[in-house]
Design a protein around this motif. Structure first.
Motif, PDB file in Angstrom:
ATOM      1  N   ASP A 213      49.583  43.485  46.787  1.00  0.00           N
ATOM      2  CA  ASP A 213      48.919  43.679  48.084  1.00  0.00           C
ATOM      3  C   ASP A 213      49.110  45.129  48.523  1.00  0.00           C
ATOM      4  N   THR A 214      48.006  45.847  48.682  1.00  0.00           N
ATOM      5  CA  THR A 214      48.115  47.254  49.115  1.00  0.00           C
ATOM      6  C   THR A 214      47.959  47.400  50.627  1.00  0.00           C
ATOM      7  N   ASN A 215      47.744  46.274  51.332  1.00  0.00           N
ATOM      8  CA  ASN A 215      47.538  46.322  52.787  1.00  0.00           C
ATOM      9  C   ASN A 215      46.551  47.417  53.198  1.00  0.00           C
ATOM     10  N   ALA A 216      45.446  47.445  52.483  1.00  0.00           N
ATOM     11  CA  ALA A 216      44.311  48.308  52.842  1.00  0.00           C
ATOM     12  C   ALA A 216      44.609  49.801  52.699  1.00  0.00           C
ATOM     13  N   SER A 217      45.657  50.154  51.941  1.00  0.00           N
ATOM     14  CA  SER A 217      46.073  51.559  51.904  1.00  0.00           C
ATOM     15  C   SER A 217      45.375  52.366  50.805  1.00  0.00           C
ATOM     16  N   TRP A 218      44.684  51.689  49.896  1.00  0.00           N
ATOM     17  CA  TRP A 218      43.996  52.414  48.822  1.00  0.00           C
ATOM     18  C   TRP A 218      42.549  52.694  49.219  1.00  0.00           C
ATOM     19  N   ASP A 219      41.879  53.480  48.377  1.00  0.00           N
ATOM     20  CA  ASP A 219      40.419  53.560  48.422  1.00  0.00           C
ATOM     21  C   ASP A 219      39.910  52.991  47.101  1.00  0.00           C
ATOM     22  N   SER A 220      38.613  52.827  46.994  1.00  0.00           N
ATOM     23  CA  SER A 220      38.079  52.137  45.806  1.00  0.00           C
ATOM     24  C   SER A 220      38.348  52.952  44.537  1.00  0.00           C
ATOM     25  N   TYR A 221      38.342  54.277  44.644  1.00  0.00           N
ATOM     26  CA  TYR A 221      38.605  55.121  43.475  1.00  0.00           C
ATOM     27  C   TYR A 221      40.021  54.861  42.945  1.00  0.00           C
ATOM     28  N   THR A 222      41.004  54.832  43.863  1.00  0.00           N
ATOM     29  CA  THR A 222      42.400  54.574  43.471  1.00  0.00           C
ATOM     30  C   THR A 222      42.515  53.214  42.786  1.00  0.00           C
ATOM     31  N   ALA A 223      41.861  52.218  43.353  1.00  0.00           N
ATOM     32  CA  ALA A 223      41.948  50.860  42.781  1.00  0.00           C
ATOM     33  C   ALA A 223      41.345  50.819  41.381  1.00  0.00           C
ATOM     34  N   ILE A 224      40.206  51.449  41.221  1.00  0.00           N
ATOM     35  CA  ILE A 224      39.539  51.416  39.909  1.00  0.00           C
ATOM     36  C   ILE A 224      40.354  52.200  38.882  1.00  0.00           C
ATOM     37  N   GLN A 225      40.942  53.326  39.307  1.00  0.00           N
ATOM     38  CA  GLN A 225      41.818  54.099  38.421  1.00  0.00           C
ATOM     39  C   GLN A 225      43.031  53.272  37.977  1.00  0.00           C
ATOM     40  N   ALA A 226      43.525  52.425  38.899  1.00  0.00           N
ATOM     41  CA  ALA A 226      44.718  51.615  38.594  1.00  0.00           C
ATOM     42  C   ALA A 226      44.377  50.400  37.734  1.00  0.00           C
ATOM     43  N   GLY A 227      43.094  50.135  37.561  1.00  0.00           N
ATOM     44  CA  GLY A 227      42.646  48.919  36.868  1.00  0.00           C
ATOM     45  C   GLY A 227      43.337  48.643  35.540  1.00  0.00           C
ATOM     46  N   PRO A 228      43.350  49.611  34.597  1.00  0.00           N
ATOM     47  CA  PRO A 228      43.975  49.328  33.291  1.00  0.00           C
ATOM     48  C   PRO A 228      45.454  48.953  33.416  1.00  0.00           C
ATOM     49  N   GLU A 229      46.166  49.593  34.343  1.00  0.00           N
ATOM     50  CA  GLU A 229      47.580  49.300  34.541  1.00  0.00           C
ATOM     51  C   GLU A 229      47.766  47.894  35.149  1.00  0.00           C
ATOM     52  N   LEU A 230      46.931  47.565  36.115  1.00  0.00           N
ATOM     53  CA  LEU A 230      46.996  46.224  36.719  1.00  0.00           C
ATOM     54  C   LEU A 230      46.693  45.161  35.660  1.00  0.00           C
ATOM     55  N   HIS A 231      45.747  45.483  34.804  1.00  0.00           N
ATOM     56  CA  HIS A 231      45.377  44.557  33.728  1.00  0.00           C
ATOM     57  C   HIS A 231      46.550  44.384  32.756  1.00  0.00           C
ATOM     58  N   ARG A 232      47.193  45.502  32.381  1.00  0.00           N
ATOM     59  CA  ARG A 232      48.327  45.452  31.448  1.00  0.00           C
ATOM     60  C   ARG A 232      49.462  44.591  32.016  1.00  0.00           C
ATOM     61  N   LEU A 233      49.654  44.673  33.339  1.00  0.00           N
ATOM     62  CA  LEU A 233      50.751  43.940  33.979  1.00  0.00           C
ATOM     63  C   LEU A 233      50.360  42.507  34.342  1.00  0.00           C
ATOM     64  N   GLY A 234      49.166  42.126  33.979  1.00  0.00           N
ATOM     65  CA  GLY A 234      48.730  40.754  34.239  1.00  0.00           C
ATOM     66  C   GLY A 234      48.604  40.431  35.713  1.00  0.00           C
ATOM     67  N   VAL A 235      48.190  41.427  36.504  1.00  0.00           N
ATOM     68  CA  VAL A 235      47.988  41.152  37.940  1.00  0.00           C
ATOM     69  C   VAL A 235      46.801  40.208  38.079  1.00  0.00           C
ATOM     70  N   CYS A 236      47.029  39.136  38.818  1.00  0.00           N
ATOM     71  CA  CYS A 236      46.009  38.098  38.963  1.00  0.00           C
ATOM     72  C   CYS A 236      45.071  38.427  40.124  1.00  0.00           C
ATOM     73  N   TRP A 237      45.684  38.727  41.281  1.00  0.00           N
ATOM     74  CA  TRP A 237      44.877  39.090  42.450  1.00  0.00           C
ATOM     75  C   TRP A 237      45.301  40.464  42.923  1.00  0.00           C
ATOM     76  N   LEU A 238      44.308  41.196  43.384  1.00  0.00           N
ATOM     77  CA  LEU A 238      44.545  42.444  44.104  1.00  0.00           C
ATOM     78  C   LEU A 238      44.126  42.185  45.543  1.00  0.00           C
ATOM     79  N   GLU A 239      45.119  42.216  46.446  1.00  0.00           N
ATOM     80  CA  GLU A 239      44.838  41.823  47.834  1.00  0.00           C
ATOM     81  C   GLU A 239      44.567  43.034  48.711  1.00  0.00           C
TER      82      GLU A 239
END
Ligand SMILES: [Mg+2]
Length: 390
Positions: A213-239
């Motif tokens: 949960d980023t509590n609305a602190s990211w922007d869409s660019y940051t989230a998309i950049q983090a995508g491969p890392e979130l995927h590697r860590l098996g993150v199920c939901w991004l809140e």
């Protein structure tokens, strides 16, 4: 039967500080709503506040909305919801006015359940007697570090939880981080440490679902950049990756990260606003808060709208025992309920004001309270010490 009074009861207490990506909380508060009738029955609700001034919320409940309800039949809940909504349309609709309407609506359903001698979730047409939950914690705190996070999450697993949520995004050094606008900027971590926090959570959860949960602190660019890392860590939901006004941003994230569910938004309110999010394909999991998004009356419609669109509902819940109890009833009445948030931070307003603690099975599926209405029996003697005089 007629309504005779609608009162706001402000509660508060201090607690050890916890921080998400942006905010730090060293106190807990709740505005309970009590609706009394000429029959002796009364209903209790909670208007969630997100830290807004309790005096203002109490004023809205007692000075603006109460006169609409006094002398009315308490059973006409749909009518009362619409009357409150339309008489505040020019300045209401969102934020504290919708929060106040939500608290009143919960109290009206509690009252109706007591009058009918039925639990609210059965009045609504029960779907289940239990509600699956995940442990909601993983905050930043002074001196906590990775070891503190590890111990916390291990405790949740021992308790029986299989899934958990942690906070990420408290990164003052990240370009564009809105933490620089916040009053408390301590306990900030590097992006690398956030990755280690997620790795730790993944290790402890094993096959369990990891929510971040980023509590609305990211922007869409940051989230998309983090995508491969979130995927590697098996993150199920991004809140709540971005502020809820940035629907196009959420839509972009959903599109670019097809294997990660986007969840939100606890700060969103009202059926139409959730419908817009769904229609734009901005969210996969809907997270209304019953004490903020419109009470039982509106959140049931949000749930039904989500069901029609193939979306699950995972209620946000971060309040007192009254909010938790109401959330259990709502969650148990909907067929598309996904696991509900079970906040695990120490919170006396959730644990110290009730006669009986909430019960769960060994996998932390909560039993819906079986008493009349919400079935949440408040201990008024204990509750009194948390009342803030104003
Ligand atoms: Mg959240």
């Amino acid at each position: 039967m007629k309504i005779t009074a609608v009162k706001g009861i402000p509660l508060g207490c201090t607690c050890s500080p916890i921080s998400d990506a942006l905010s730090t909380s060293a106190a807990r508060q709740a505005l309970l709503v009590r609706i009394e009738t000429d029959s002796g029955y009364y209903g209790i609700g909670e208007a969630f506040t997100y830290g807004a001034p309790l005096a203002v919320m109490k004023y809205i409940v007692e000075m603006q909305l109460a006169p609409i309800l006094v002398d009315q039949d308490p059973a006409r809940i749909e009518l009362h919801w619409n009357t409150m909504y339309w008489r505040t349309i020019a300045h209401g609709r969102r934020s504290m006015v919708m929060g106040a309407i939500s608290g009143i609506d919960i109290a009206l359903w509690d009252l109706l359940g007591k009058i009918c001698h039925m639990p609210v979730y059965k009045l609504l047409g029960a779907c289940s007697d239990t509600v699956p939950s995940y442990a909601s914690g993983g905050f930043y705190a002074p001196g906590k570090g990775i070891d503190g996070l590890r111990a916390e999450l291990e405790g949740y697993m021992e308790k029986g939880y299989q899934d958990a949520k942690i906070k990420i995004g408290r990164n003052l050094d990240r370009p564009g981080s809105p933490l620089r606008y916040m009053a408390n900027q301590e306990y900030s971590v590097t992006v690398e440490e956030d990755i280690r926090r997620m790795e730790t959570a993944r290790e402890i959860l094993g096959p369990g679902r990891l929510i971040v949960d980023t509590n609305a602190s990211w922007d869409s660019y940051t989230a998309i950049q983090a995508g491969p890392e979130l995927h590697r860590l098996g993150v199920c939901w991004l809140e709540e990756p971005v502020p809820f006004e940035d629907l196009e941003g959420m839509q972009r994230i959903s599109r670019e990260l097809p294997d990660i569910l986007v969840a939100g938004c606890e700060t969103q309110q009202g059926l139409k606003n959730f419908e817009t999010m769904v229609r734009m394909d901005a969210v996969d999991i809907l997270q209304p808060d019953i004490g903020w998004a419109g009470g039982f009356t509106e959140c049931r419609k949000i749930g039904a709208m989500g069901e029609a669109a193939g979306r699950k509902v995972s209620l946000h819940c971060f309040g007192s025992a009254v909010l938790f109890g109401a959330s259990l009833h709502l969650a148990a009445s909907m067929a598309n309920t996904e696991m509900m948030e079970s906040e695990e931070n120490p919170n006396p307003l959730k644990t110290d004001i009730v006669k009986e603690p909430f019960q769960a099975d060994r996998h932390m599926n909560f039993y819906v309270p079986q008493g009349d209405g919400l079935g949440v029996e408040l201990d008024w003697t204990k509750l009194e010490k948390y009342i803030i005089m104003m």
